[in-house]
Design a protein around this motif. Structure first.
Motif, PDB file in Angstrom:
ATOM      1  N   THR A 369     -19.869  18.365 -51.376  1.00  0.00           N
ATOM      2  CA  THR A 369     -18.957  19.408 -51.833  1.00  0.00           C
ATOM      3  C   THR A 369     -18.666  20.382 -50.697  1.00  0.00           C
ATOM      4  O   THR A 369     -19.501  20.585 -49.820  1.00  0.00           O
ATOM      5  N   VAL A 370     -17.471  20.999 -50.779  1.00  0.00           N
ATOM      6  CA  VAL A 370     -17.023  21.889 -49.706  1.00  0.00           C
ATOM      7  C   VAL A 370     -16.044  22.919 -50.256  1.00  0.00           C
ATOM      8  O   VAL A 370     -15.329  22.639 -51.209  1.00  0.00           O
ATOM      9  N   GLY A 371     -16.023  24.096 -49.640  1.00  0.00           N
ATOM     10  CA  GLY A 371     -15.013  25.098 -49.968  1.00  0.00           C
ATOM     11  C   GLY A 371     -15.568  26.339 -50.622  1.00  0.00           C
ATOM     12  O   GLY A 371     -15.043  27.424 -50.471  1.00  0.00           O
ATOM     13  N   GLU A 372     -16.634  26.165 -51.385  1.00  0.00           N
ATOM     14  CA  GLU A 372     -17.261  27.287 -52.097  1.00  0.00           C
ATOM     15  C   GLU A 372     -18.601  26.773 -52.611  1.00  0.00           C
ATOM     16  O   GLU A 372     -18.821  25.566 -52.677  1.00  0.00           O
ATOM     17  N   PRO A 373     -19.504  27.681 -53.005  1.00  0.00           N
ATOM     18  CA  PRO A 373     -20.775  27.211 -53.570  1.00  0.00           C
ATOM     19  C   PRO A 373     -20.509  26.461 -54.884  1.00  0.00           C
ATOM     20  O   PRO A 373     -19.637  26.859 -55.655  1.00  0.00           O
ATOM     21  N   ILE A 374     -21.236  25.386 -55.129  1.00  0.00           N
ATOM     22  CA  ILE A 374     -21.068  24.655 -56.392  1.00  0.00           C
ATOM     23  C   ILE A 374     -22.063  25.226 -57.405  1.00  0.00           C
ATOM     24  O   ILE A 374     -23.246  25.373 -57.112  1.00  0.00           O
ATOM     25  N   ASN A 375     -21.543  25.553 -58.591  1.00  0.00           N
ATOM     26  CA  ASN A 375     -22.421  26.106 -59.637  1.00  0.00           C
ATOM     27  C   ASN A 375     -23.340  25.007 -60.185  1.00  0.00           C
ATOM     28  O   ASN A 375     -23.047  23.819 -60.088  1.00  0.00           O
ATOM     29  N   GLU A 376     -24.452  25.431 -60.753  1.00  0.00           N
ATOM     30  CA  GLU A 376     -25.506  24.508 -61.154  1.00  0.00           C
ATOM     31  C   GLU A 376     -25.031  23.464 -62.170  1.00  0.00           C
ATOM     32  O   GLU A 376     -25.337  22.281 -62.058  1.00  0.00           O
ATOM     33  N   GLU A 377     -24.236  23.903 -63.147  1.00  0.00           N
ATOM     34  CA  GLU A 377     -23.772  22.984 -64.196  1.00  0.00           C
ATOM     35  C   GLU A 377     -22.914  21.864 -63.603  1.00  0.00           C
ATOM     36  O   GLU A 377     -23.096  20.684 -63.908  1.00  0.00           O
ATOM     37  N   ALA A 378     -21.983  22.246 -62.709  1.00  0.00           N
ATOM     38  CA  ALA A 378     -21.117  21.245 -62.068  1.00  0.00           C
ATOM     39  C   ALA A 378     -21.942  20.324 -61.163  1.00  0.00           C
ATOM     40  O   ALA A 378     -21.691  19.123 -61.070  1.00  0.00           O
ATOM     41  N   TRP A 379     -22.951  20.895 -60.498  1.00  0.00           N
ATOM     42  CA  TRP A 379     -23.841  20.109 -59.621  1.00  0.00           C
ATOM     43  C   TRP A 379     -24.504  18.990 -60.425  1.00  0.00           C
ATOM     44  O   TRP A 379     -24.505  17.826 -60.011  1.00  0.00           O
ATOM     45  N   HIS A 380     -25.063  19.352 -61.587  1.00  0.00           N
ATOM     46  CA  HIS A 380     -25.758  18.343 -62.415  1.00  0.00           C
ATOM     47  C   HIS A 380     -24.796  17.288 -62.950  1.00  0.00           C
ATOM     48  O   HIS A 380     -25.108  16.096 -62.968  1.00  0.00           O
ATOM     49  N   TRP A 381     -23.611  17.730 -63.345  1.00  0.00           N
ATOM     50  CA  TRP A 381     -22.621  16.777 -63.861  1.00  0.00           C
ATOM     51  C   TRP A 381     -22.239  15.770 -62.775  1.00  0.00           C
ATOM     52  O   TRP A 381     -22.180  14.567 -63.004  1.00  0.00           O
ATOM     53  N   TYR A 382     -21.991  16.294 -61.577  1.00  0.00           N
ATOM     54  CA  TYR A 382     -21.607  15.471 -60.418  1.00  0.00           C
ATOM     55  C   TYR A 382     -22.738  14.504 -60.072  1.00  0.00           C
ATOM     56  O   TYR A 382     -22.529  13.305 -59.882  1.00  0.00           O
ATOM     57  N   LYS A 417     -31.452  21.139 -53.809  1.00  0.00           N
ATOM     58  CA  LYS A 417     -31.721  22.088 -54.890  1.00  0.00           C
ATOM     59  C   LYS A 417     -30.361  22.563 -55.384  1.00  0.00           C
ATOM     60  O   LYS A 417     -29.550  23.031 -54.581  1.00  0.00           O
ATOM     61  N   PRO A 418     -30.073  22.405 -56.686  1.00  0.00           N
ATOM     62  CA  PRO A 418     -28.738  22.755 -57.183  1.00  0.00           C
ATOM     63  C   PRO A 418     -28.335  24.177 -56.800  1.00  0.00           C
ATOM     64  O   PRO A 418     -29.136  25.103 -56.897  1.00  0.00           O
ATOM     65  N   SER A 419     -27.093  24.319 -56.347  1.00  0.00           N
ATOM     66  CA  SER A 419     -26.439  25.581 -55.956  1.00  0.00           C
ATOM     67  C   SER A 419     -26.950  26.167 -54.635  1.00  0.00           C
ATOM     68  O   SER A 419     -26.587  27.265 -54.262  1.00  0.00           O
ATOM     69  N   TYR A 420     -27.773  25.406 -53.922  1.00  0.00           N
ATOM     70  CA  TYR A 420     -28.253  25.852 -52.601  1.00  0.00           C
ATOM     71  C   TYR A 420     -27.667  24.952 -51.512  1.00  0.00           C
ATOM     72  O   TYR A 420     -27.696  23.731 -51.625  1.00  0.00           O
ATOM     73  N   ALA A 421     -27.169  25.591 -50.442  1.00  0.00           N
ATOM     74  CA  ALA A 421     -26.696  24.818 -49.282  1.00  0.00           C
ATOM     75  C   ALA A 421     -27.893  24.346 -48.443  1.00  0.00           C
ATOM     76  O   ALA A 421     -27.727  23.631 -47.471  1.00  0.00           O
ATOM     77  N   THR A 422     -29.079  24.759 -48.821  1.00  0.00           N
ATOM     78  CA  THR A 422     -30.383  24.403 -48.227  1.00  0.00           C
ATOM     79  C   THR A 422     -30.590  24.974 -46.833  1.00  0.00           C
ATOM     80  O   THR A 422     -30.782  26.177 -46.692  1.00  0.00           O
ATOM     81  N   LEU A 423     -30.516  24.141 -45.767  1.00  0.00           N
ATOM     82  CA  LEU A 423     -31.005  24.564 -44.447  1.00  0.00           C
ATOM     83  C   LEU A 423     -29.919  24.474 -43.368  1.00  0.00           C
ATOM     84  O   LEU A 423     -29.023  23.637 -43.455  1.00  0.00           O
ATOM     85  N   PRO A 424     -30.036  25.304 -42.323  1.00  0.00           N
ATOM     86  CA  PRO A 424     -29.047  25.229 -41.233  1.00  0.00           C
ATOM     87  C   PRO A 424     -29.184  23.918 -40.460  1.00  0.00           C
ATOM     88  O   PRO A 424     -30.289  23.378 -40.328  1.00  0.00           O
ATOM     89  N   LEU A 425     -28.075  23.428 -39.953  1.00  0.00           N
ATOM     90  CA  LEU A 425     -28.111  22.230 -39.119  1.00  0.00           C
ATOM     91  C   LEU A 425     -28.678  22.593 -37.746  1.00  0.00           C
ATOM     92  O   LEU A 425     -28.662  23.756 -37.341  1.00  0.00           O
TER      93      LEU A 425
END
Length: 631
Positions: A369-382, A417-425
């Motif tokens: 996903t890209v463009g904005e943070p993904i909300n938890e509900e959409a993350w799980h559905w995806y 982890k849902p809704s987290y971009a996690t770690l820097p590259l």
């Protein structure tokens, strides 16, 4: 591809090396490219000016690294698979060898029509392979492309042409978008009338609709390439020569031309593409973005092609002819990596799982996903319905200004982890600062997301206005690049993006400056003043809420609201049309005349129980009137 990270310990090791000795780290990555002359210094920088240079005095051409570097090994491999808007139209598959011929040929056309190194060329085109050919042909001759999303209005297009003083526009007769045919050439004609620098307009025949062609200025694409040689020697440019300008909304009305340069952008987009998506030779990769946005530049065109990947380009929309279109394409082309926006996911989620049922989706390995943070509900559905519970989701955070992904899981490597971009590259040194500029160390903190060390694909300036670049990105916190986003680092050290901290609204992953929208609303003759804020929107992430003071004499509210929407569409484009317009008797202002947007945001979100201190307002009574009007 020795630069691919494949384990979590590998990531930890690479990240440590990239921070301890950035020069050695990036030199190693850059060594896998073809340079006509190697660099004198890996990086030379200060964030005060700002002045950042990567691979100083190195010489290269980015298209040699796409074509000449790959032709012997990958010449017959598909470079671009093009899926048209109408599923009954024929798919086009273009090999690296064929794409090379098309790019060389169009490079010769550009030169013949008076374009040379350093000239700016505007690309205002549908999602067709010719858009990528146009970008690469500019890069091949050292010209600077500026792609403008073909949904922007004539005024927005003219503003961009005038800002960069472009000499040429590349466009089409029209666009197909779902069931609609959009007149594109008319928009270009209207825009060019408001400019003085355009010498030629090259028009691709796509929809076959009637268009007017101005003699001496306008040329059909097919006529321009007729009989032109497919051999072309690439122009050798400096690592820090301009590759493209991409306009982005700022918190003030005038669009900012973000400048990216050749060497660092090449190195970073390739490295991040290979790692984030874990691309392997033979995979089919699909990013659903438009080339008018940075995502299309970095992860449809440059990153994938530099990595020798097969990149899928889609002309249409996710719901045409039905809401299963994305999944039909994934099955049809056996897509392995799929990259889209949370807005698209939420829009498709609203249709339920029925449109997914006919499709297997068994080729998918990575979904992003890209463009904005993904909300938890959409993350799980995806994750559950598209990734079938087995595909890692790479929730990528980055910006037009960063050129490439900055924070993201590495597919199959970083625990998600849902809704987290996690770690820097690797190579990305983040800092969270409080409002006083003090760095917050350790975990479980939140504040302003900044970067304390340069990375190869970062913006170099804003075109024609370096002071604006300094003011916007480097003046809030001395010695740091400020992203404009708020962030939280949790107990595991994972990053969660909290959204903009400035007056910018993120609508469907596209940044809109509130000032830009207000300026457009204020063009309506009956509008006295307006204020725009963002509010949570189920599909778009953020919607646009406009509070407008109008002269209502002899006018109905509903007609006026519709006219205001049309005014914004005409000036900026449909993307900026307010979702809600409330006609109000006044706006809450401080005694110095500043509009208190904080109060308007609370009303827009319905959080009216705690309005904070309104006693300092010039007109506190107006707040109650706005609240009752909103209900």
């Amino acid at each position: 591809m020795s630069n691919k990270i494949q384990t979590l310990s590998g990531y930890i090791h690479e990240y440590a090396k990239s921070v301890q000795d950035p020069e050695h780290f990036w030199a190693r990555i850059a060594d896998s490219f073809h340079w006509q002359k190697r660099w004198d210094q890996v990086v030379d920088w200060n964030f005060e000016e700002p002045d950042v240079k990567w691979f100083t005095n190195a010489k290269l051409n980015i298209t040699e690294n796409i074509f000449e570097r790959h032709l012997y090994t990958l010449g017959d491999k598909p470079a671009i698979i093009w899926e048209p808007n109408d599923p009954s139209e024929e798919v086009r598959t273009i090999s690296y060898k064929e794409l090379y011929g098309l790019v060389c040929q169009f490079s010769n056309v550009l030169k013949a029509k008076g374009i040379s190194k350093g000239d700016r060329v505007i690309i205002y085109m549908p999602m067709v392979p010719e858009a990528a050919v146009a970008m690469l042909a500019c890069a091949r001759i050292g010209a600077v492309h500026s792609v403008v999303f073909a949904g922007f209005s004539a005024t927005s297009l003219a503003d961009r042409i005038n800002d960069c003083k472009a000499k040429m526009v590349l466009t089409s007769d029209g666009n197909f978008r779902g069931a609609k045919k959009i007149a594109v050439k008319d928009v270009v004609d209207e825009a060019v009338e408001q400019t003085e620098s355009i010498e030629k307009v090259i028009v691709l025949k796509r929809t076959g609709q009637e268009v007017s062609m101005k003699s001496g200025r306008d040329i059909w694409w097919h006529e321009a390439i007729d009989g032109v040689s497919t051999e072309n020697q690439a122009e050798i440019v400096d690592s820090e020569d301009m590759l493209f300008i991409l306009y982005t909304s700022g918190s003030t009305g005038k669009p900012k031309g973000v400048v990216h340069t050749c060497g660092g952008y090449m190195v970073y987009t390739t490295y991040t593409f290979q790692n984030v998506f874990q691309y392997s030779q033979g995979d089919i990769y699909w990013c659903t973005a438009d080339v008018g946005w940075i995502t299309g530049h970095s992860y449809i065109v440059y990153g994938p092609l530099l990595a020798g990947a097969t990149t899928l380009m889609f002309e249409g929309v996710p719901t045409y002819p039905d809401a299963g279109r994305f999944w039909a394409i994934c099955d049809k082309h056996k897509v392995n990596q799929f990259y889209t926006a949370p807005t698209a996911i939420r829009a498709l989620q609203a249709y339920g799982t029925e449109p997914i049922e006919p499709y297997k989706l068994d080729s998918l390995q990575v979904i992003g996903t890209v463009g904005e943070p993904i909300n938890e509900e959409a993350w799980h559905w995806y994750h559950d319905h598209i990734g079938k519970g087995r595909c890692p989701i790479v929730d990528t955070w980055w910006q037009t200004e960063t050129g490439g992904v900055m924070i993201s899981p590495i597919a199959g490597v970083t625990p998600t982890k849902p809704s987290y971009a996690t770690l820097p590259l690797p190579g990305i040194q983040l800092a969270i600062l409080d409002n006083d500029g003090k760095e917050l160390i350790g975990n479980s903190v939140e504040g302003n997301l900044c970067v304390k060390f340069p990375w190869p694909s970062m913006l170099r300036t804003t075109y024609g206005d370096h002071e604006r670049c300094r003011q916007t990105y480097f003046s809030s916190f001395k010695g740091y690049y400020f992203t404009g986003d708020g962030v939280k680092r949790d107990e595991d050290g994972y990053y969660r993006i909290l959204g903009r901290v400035d007056d910018v609204i993120n609508v469907s992953g596209h940044r809109m400056g509130t000032a830009e929208v207000e300026n457009a609303i204020n063009e309506h003759p009956k509008v006295i003043e307006s204020a725009v804020v963002g509010y949570p929107h189920d599909i778009k992430g953020q919607g646009i809420y406009a509070y407008v003071i109008c002269d209502m004499e002899g006018r109905s509210e509903s007609n006026l609201i519709e006219e205001i929407r049309q005014t914004v569409t005409k000036i900026i484009g449909p993307i900026a049309k307010p979702d809600k317009i409330q006609i109000v008797p006044g706006l809450p202002k401080t005694r110095s005349g500043k509009i208190m947007r904080r109060i308007l945001r609370k009303i827009a979100t319905g959080e009216t129980s705690s309005m904070g201190d309104t006693s300092t307002l010039l007109n506190p009574e107006v707040v109650e009137e706005i609240i009752s009007g909103a209900q």
